[in-house]
Each structure stands twice: as structure tokens, then as C-alpha cells.
Design an enzyme around this catalytic site. Sequence first.
Site, PDB file in Angstrom:
ATOM      1  N   PRO A 168       3.093   0.012   3.781  1.00 32.89           N
ATOM      2  CA  PRO A 168       3.821   0.113   2.117  1.00 32.89           C
ATOM      3  C   PRO A 168       4.426  -1.465   1.935  1.00 32.89           C
ATOM      4  CG  PRO A 168       5.225   1.164   3.768  1.00 32.89           C
ATOM      5  CD  PRO A 168       3.894   1.162   4.391  1.00 32.89           C
ATOM      6  N   CYS A 169       3.649  -2.647   1.853  1.00 34.71           N
ATOM      7  CA  CYS A 169       4.250  -3.721   1.526  1.00 34.71           C
ATOM      8  C   CYS A 169       4.904  -3.847   0.132  1.00 34.71           C
ATOM      9  CB  CYS A 169       3.184  -4.987   1.602  1.00 34.71           C
ATOM     10  SG  CYS A 169       1.688  -4.850   0.785  1.00 34.71           S
TER      11      CYS A 169
END
Length: 386
Positions: free
Chosen positions: A127-128
Amino acid sequence: MQEKRRKAVHRIHFDSPVGTICLEDDGEALSAFYFEEESGGEDFVSDLLLKAKQELGEYFAGMRTSFDLPLHLEGTEFQRKVWDALAQIPYGETRSYSEIAEAVGHPGACRAVGGANHKNPLMILIPCHRVVGKNGDLVGFAGGVNVKKYLLEMEAAKKRKKLDSSNTGNRKRVRAEQTDLKEKKFLREIPSNYGRKVTDGFTLEDYYALPKEWRVELIDGVFYDLAEPDLAHQGMTGALHWELMNYMKTHKGQCLPLIAPFDVRLDRDDRTMVRPDVAVVCDRNKAGNGRCVFGAPDFIIEVLSEATRKKDLGIKLEKYRGAGVKEYWVIDLKGRRVITYDFVRQGQPCLYGLDRVVPVGIFHGECQINFSEICECSGFLFDEKE
């Protein structure tokens, strides 16, 4: 599309709320995730890709907060450390680039963290999108800022809700997690639910952990969401603040008129922090720390809306009375009236029309607010409230 993707063995395209997603695997693990404007090329589907598609569908529906999928990540040692740190960011939360840099043992390497973020081959799964600028700015997402904004807002909203599996996935009424600060810190009610409790037991620590752009009040351990003020609300509060400032200037007074947004630690405890529309503080020591007003202001004004009416005339009225506020005004634009409370003299509330001149009690009536003139200047805004 991500650069230098590992050669794909299988590929699948499918639509999502944020566009067409393409997933690839290398025969053993997922190796690439990217967006395409249109579904193109031939799919070679595997059981793993079908499973990934299902889990992503559950994620977008609010039924899943993490993924159970094998991932293949190729990158430098630093990049892999950053991606590992990204995977540790809980659903519905965010971290700054500097926090990730510290987590991987390279304080100050914010730019390098941003580069590793951009080269993340499995966005959303790693989850950047949960990494934001120091001030909460939405920057640095390969899928685009609009997609990043959608994902963060979706997670924050759906994190607060439980799914009723017995009713074909319809959402249950809003219920907040109570166990962990990391669970609490991103909770808020949607504006249409203004005035409903989020949950009990919150403190100032939770209040200050919220993103700065969120407008909430903490009253006796309960969060209340503040809807954005409309033009009529802003016009009235601005006019009232100007009148009070002008009086202080011409009379060389020491009291300090304030206009929202500002914080008031009303009870001087850790369970209440309110945000009045307008206030006057005559003891400047109460505002000495520059962060909030510590203690009760002398005079408070709230402008009502349909969403705030019950709270301003009920909960906050009693809170202000009990905390030591001397005078409280409620401006009812829809009812075209001003309700004033003199808590010092303990008299009955006084009602004035918006065509009247209303004296300010804490200044012994010497300061008078001419609502007729205010409405003459910007009354067209208030007429829309009828």
C-alpha cells in the site's frame, strides 16, 4: 505501467472503481499491478490471478483490509526494506515519507523513499498509497493523485463500518473501534451524520492524532464531525468577528476576538476540545500557548445549521454554562433570530430578530451588534436559508 516488470506468465484485466486493473504473475506469485486506460491484449488467466481479482473486489467493497496472496518483488535492498515498511501500514492509516525513512533506518532519506514508492510493482497490494507528504499532501503515487485520494477516503470511511453479512452486504450503522489508538485516529462521521456519536472514551491524544484537515469536536470523550460551513454561515461569522474586532480597536480593549477554526480546551481536561464559530477571550493567558484557548472564553457565538441545531442548543449550551462561559449567543439564520444567554445573571434567554441591534453583555452594552446592517450587506445569503 511500472518499469522493468518481470516477464509475465499469466495476465488478467478487470474493471475497478479506480479504472482498469491489469495483474500479472510469474507462475508462482504476483509480479505486477498497473492501470490501463482500456482493457487490451489477451488474458492468460491463472487460479492465482482469479484469487487476486476476488480479493481486490472484496477490498473495494469494504469486505477486506489485507491480502493473502504470494508476491514477488524485485528491487534493491533499500527498495525491499521500504516495501516491507509499506506493508506494515494498517488499513485506513497513513505514514509520512519521513516516518518510512526512519522505519527503514535511513532518517532523512525521504526522496529515496519516494523513489522506492514510485517503483513499487504491486501498488495497493503493497500500500504505497498510504504514504503522504509531511503536511498530509497527496503526492507521489504512480496511479495518480485522484486514485490515491479515492483509496484513502474509501479506507477511512469503510474502516468505520461493519458489514452486515446477513443482509446481502448492506452496511450496518456507523460503529467505531475502541481498542487501539491506531484504530481510533482516523475515525470520523460523514457530514450527513453530523451530531451522531462516533464512540466514547477518546482523549486529546486521539484528537491531535487526527489529520489536520479533519474538522471535529471532542466533547466528553465523544467525537462529533463538523460539516464544512456554507456561505451564509461564513458570512455571518465573518461579520460578527469584524464587529467585535472593530469595537476592541476603537476602545483599545484587551479582549481577544477569535474566529473559527480555533480550538478551545473548555474544561481544561483531556476529554473535551470544542471549536466555536466566534469567541472573545479577555484573559489572554488562556491563549498564551498559541495552540488552543485553555479554559472557557468569556463570550461564545455559534451559527446554527440544520445539522448543528440540536447540539448547539443542547449539548454545547450546557457545556458552556457549566464551564464558566459568561455569555452565549446562538444565531438562527433560518428562524431569522438571535438567542442570547447571560450565564452570569442567570436570566431567561433573550430573543432578537435579525433586524435588531443586540447589546453585548460582557461589554456592559457598550458594544452593540447591528444585525440589520449585517443583513443589508449580505442578507441575500441568509434569505436562501428560509
